[in-house]
Design a protein around this motif. Structure first.
Motif, PDB file in Angstrom:
ATOM      1  N   LEU A  43      17.973 -35.340   6.029  1.00  0.00           N
ATOM      2  CA  LEU A  43      19.220 -35.989   6.421  1.00  0.00           C
ATOM      3  C   LEU A  43      20.157 -34.997   7.100  1.00  0.00           C
ATOM      4  N   VAL A  44      20.263 -33.807   6.536  1.00  0.00           N
ATOM      5  CA  VAL A  44      21.118 -32.774   7.134  1.00  0.00           C
ATOM      6  C   VAL A  44      20.627 -32.443   8.540  1.00  0.00           C
ATOM      7  N   HIS A  45      19.318 -32.309   8.687  1.00  0.00           N
ATOM      8  CA  HIS A  45      18.743 -32.020  10.005  1.00  0.00           C
ATOM      9  C   HIS A  45      19.056 -33.143  10.988  1.00  0.00           C
ATOM     10  N   TYR A  46      18.941 -34.381  10.531  1.00  0.00           N
ATOM     11  CA  TYR A  46      19.231 -35.535  11.393  1.00  0.00           C
ATOM     12  C   TYR A  46      20.688 -35.523  11.862  1.00  0.00           C
ATOM     13  N   LEU A  47      21.601 -35.157  10.972  1.00  0.00           N
ATOM     14  CA  LEU A  47      23.019 -35.151  11.326  1.00  0.00           C
ATOM     15  C   LEU A  47      23.399 -33.985  12.237  1.00  0.00           C
ATOM     16  N   GLU A  48      22.445 -33.104  12.503  1.00  0.00           N
ATOM     17  CA  GLU A  48      22.680 -31.997  13.444  1.00  0.00           C
ATOM     18  C   GLU A  48      22.243 -32.357  14.867  1.00  0.00           C
ATOM     19  N   LYS A  49      21.791 -33.598  15.067  1.00  0.00           N
ATOM     20  CA  LYS A  49      21.176 -33.956  16.352  1.00  0.00           C
ATOM     21  C   LYS A  49      22.107 -33.767  17.546  1.00  0.00           C
ATOM     22  N   GLU A  50      23.410 -34.018  17.392  1.00  0.00           N
ATOM     23  CA  GLU A  50      24.331 -33.879  18.520  1.00  0.00           C
ATOM     24  C   GLU A  50      24.649 -32.421  18.831  1.00  0.00           C
ATOM     25  N   ASN A  51      24.276 -31.515  17.932  1.00  0.00           N
ATOM     26  CA  ASN A  51      24.555 -30.092  18.146  1.00  0.00           C
ATOM     27  C   ASN A  51      23.443 -29.364  18.890  1.00  0.00           C
ATOM     28  N   MET A  60      39.114 -50.302  10.708  1.00  0.00           N
ATOM     29  CA  MET A  60      38.504 -49.245   9.886  1.00  0.00           C
ATOM     30  C   MET A  60      37.485 -49.873   8.943  1.00  0.00           C
ATOM     31  N   TYR A  61      36.321 -49.296   8.921  1.00  0.00           N
ATOM     32  CA  TYR A  61      35.319 -49.778   7.975  1.00  0.00           C
ATOM     33  C   TYR A  61      34.579 -48.577   7.395  1.00  0.00           C
ATOM     34  N   VAL A  62      34.565 -48.494   6.090  1.00  0.00           N
ATOM     35  CA  VAL A  62      33.844 -47.422   5.407  1.00  0.00           C
ATOM     36  C   VAL A  62      32.601 -48.038   4.767  1.00  0.00           C
ATOM     37  N   LYS A  63      31.451 -47.550   5.167  1.00  0.00           N
ATOM     38  CA  LYS A  63      30.187 -48.124   4.707  1.00  0.00           C
ATOM     39  C   LYS A  63      29.476 -47.161   3.772  1.00  0.00           C
ATOM     40  N   ILE A  64      28.986 -47.690   2.660  1.00  0.00           N
ATOM     41  CA  ILE A  64      28.113 -46.922   1.776  1.00  0.00           C
ATOM     42  C   ILE A  64      26.684 -47.278   2.176  1.00  0.00           C
ATOM     43  N   ASN A  65      26.009 -46.347   2.799  1.00  0.00           N
ATOM     44  CA  ASN A  65      24.706 -46.638   3.386  1.00  0.00           C
ATOM     45  C   ASN A  65      23.629 -46.863   2.333  1.00  0.00           C
ATOM     46  N   ASN A  66      22.772 -47.821   2.613  1.00  0.00           N
ATOM     47  CA  ASN A  66      21.582 -48.016   1.798  1.00  0.00           C
ATOM     48  C   ASN A  66      20.653 -46.825   2.020  1.00  0.00           C
ATOM     49  N   PRO A  67      20.175 -46.178   0.962  1.00  0.00           N
ATOM     50  CA  PRO A  67      19.300 -44.998   1.132  1.00  0.00           C
ATOM     51  C   PRO A  67      18.112 -45.250   2.039  1.00  0.00           C
ATOM     52  N   ASN A  68      17.626 -46.490   2.069  1.00  0.00           N
ATOM     53  CA  ASN A  68      16.463 -46.794   2.905  1.00  0.00           C
ATOM     54  C   ASN A  68      16.795 -46.772   4.391  1.00  0.00           C
ATOM     55  N   GLU A  69      18.108 -46.737   4.716  1.00  0.00           N
ATOM     56  CA  GLU A  69      18.510 -46.708   6.117  1.00  0.00           C
ATOM     57  C   GLU A  69      18.332 -45.323   6.722  1.00  0.00           C
ATOM     58  N   TYR A  70      18.279 -44.298   5.861  1.00  0.00           N
ATOM     59  CA  TYR A  70      18.090 -42.960   6.424  1.00  0.00           C
ATOM     60  C   TYR A  70      16.791 -42.347   5.900  1.00  0.00           C
ATOM     61  N   PHE A  71      16.831 -41.334   5.028  1.00  0.00           N
ATOM     62  CA  PHE A  71      15.597 -40.648   4.646  1.00  0.00           C
ATOM     63  C   PHE A  71      15.317 -40.696   3.147  1.00  0.00           C
ATOM     64  N   GLY A  72      15.904 -41.646   2.445  1.00  0.00           N
ATOM     65  CA  GLY A  72      15.740 -41.675   1.003  1.00  0.00           C
ATOM     66  C   GLY A  72      16.617 -40.617   0.366  1.00  0.00           C
TER      67      GLY A  72
END
Length: 363
Positions: free
Chosen positions: A21-29, A1-13
């Motif tokens: 970011l919300v739109h990106y997380l809908e990609k599998e839907n 188990m690993y819980v990561k706190i993402n660096n903001p620069n890794e996604y959309f600021g």
């Protein structure tokens, strides 16, 4: 188990809207019927619409400046073994995510109206995903990317070589050519969590990037506590929550503390050392077994102590003292954290014990 706190620069600021970011997380839907989608969930709801997630996060920013972070993203990454143990049950994963967010809240050591901060006091939304793709900057696969790109170029130059050169592609266990953006093999279920910088009441500013080591102590419920956020403690506590919630028997080598100690080189790997000793079937605790081994080695390397121990009248007595006082102290430290304790702690306990034994014996 690993819980990561993402660096903001890794996604959309994270200084403006959470919309991208919300739109990106809908990609599998995409292309799925409503009932087949993985929906966002919160501390108390199992279905929150994407537009509502964006609006709630974006409007929860009282007294935050233009350049302040408005939200953060966490990624909860169970191993394949853990996912199989849970049968990939989405309800258990949601329940565990809520427990992780309780740990997240507790790690700030803050209160609201005199009560410790809890997950339900936070504004957050989780989302289960099942796919992972190779990231362009994944250092573990940079050489694979270069190798496969080289084959692409050769085939582009001469299409007649395609059949022969295609056999040289580096592929994963699913037979997929390893390229940026390609799907990874195996069970890759994980959970993303978007959490607001402000609590629901918009009274506290909470950042997981505020190190606990760099903040002052405050009195909370009569106790002196360090505010800020200890990310190592958070990850370790999240792992413990999983083990407790689901009665999961984690091997030492699969623990966060062991992996962290191994990565940093600062740990003394008790269980790994015991495996080399081959003390299977011994009824003593791992700490006691390893402590005896360490102290016997110390005895062999200490001529003065050897002389004391090897006196005809003292051999049995000294051995008893050695495996009594010293083993007790060292074993306590090892058993408290079998994944790894600082090597300096081991050395200090061994040396101090030997010194006390030498000074306490008349000869």
């Amino acid at each position: 188990m690993y819980v990561k706190i993402n660096n903001p620069n890794e996604y959309f600021g994270n200084k403006e809207s959470a919309r991208d970011l919300v739109h990106y997380l809908e990609k599998e839907n995409e292309g799925l019927a409503f009932d087949d989608k993985e929906h966002f969930f919160s501390s108390d709801e199992d279905l929150v619409l994407p537009d509502d997630v964006t609006a709630l996060i974006d409007n929860n920013k009282a007294k935050l400046g233009k350049d302040d972070a408005k939200f953060f993203m966490l990624t909860i990454n169970p191993s394949e073994e853990e996912l199989n143990f849970l049968n990939n049950d989405p309800e258990k994963l949601k329940s565990y995510t809520r427990a992780v967010m309780d740990e997240y809240a507790a790690n700030f050591n803050r209160t609201i109206d005199g009560k410790p901060l809890e997950g339900k006091d936070l504004l957050y939304f989780g989302k289960i995903e099942h796919e992972r793709r190779y990231h362009p900057k994944d250092t573990n696969h940079i050489n694979d990317y270069k190798h496969n790109l080289g084959i692409d170029r050769e085939i582009k130059k001469d299409a007649s070589l395609k059949e022969r050169l295609s056999q040289d592609y580096i592929k994963n266990s699913d037979g997929t050519i390893i390229r940026p953006g390609a799907l990874k093999a195996g069970n890759n279920t994980h959970i993303h969590v978007i959490v607001s910088r402000k609590d629901k009441a918009q009274r506290l500013k909470l950042s997981p990037f505020a190190s606990a080591r760099n903040t002052q102590k405050h009195t909370i419920n009569g106790n002196k506590v360090q505010s800020g956020f200890d990310r190592q403690q958070f990850v370790n506590n999240g792992e413990k929550r999983f083990d407790t919630m689901f009665s999961y028997e984690r091997s030492v080598k699969d623990s966060f503390r062991y992996k962290y100690s191994q990565k940093t080189g600062k740990g003394f790997f008790a269980m790994e050392s015991l495996a080399r000793v081959g003390l299977e079937g011994n009824t003593n605790t791992p700490g006691q077994m390893l402590a005896r081994k360490l102290l016997n080695e110390a005895l062999q390397n200490n001529p003065e102590l050897q002389r004391v121990v090897n006196l005809p009248t003292n051999t049995v007595q000294m051995r008893a003292q050695l495996t009594g006082k010293a083993v007790q102290a060292l074993a306590k430290a090892i058993d408290a954290n079998p994944a790894g304790i600082p090597m300096r702690t081991v050395q200090k306990i061994v040396s101090r014990t030997i010194e006390r034994l030498i000074r306490g014996i008349e000869f």
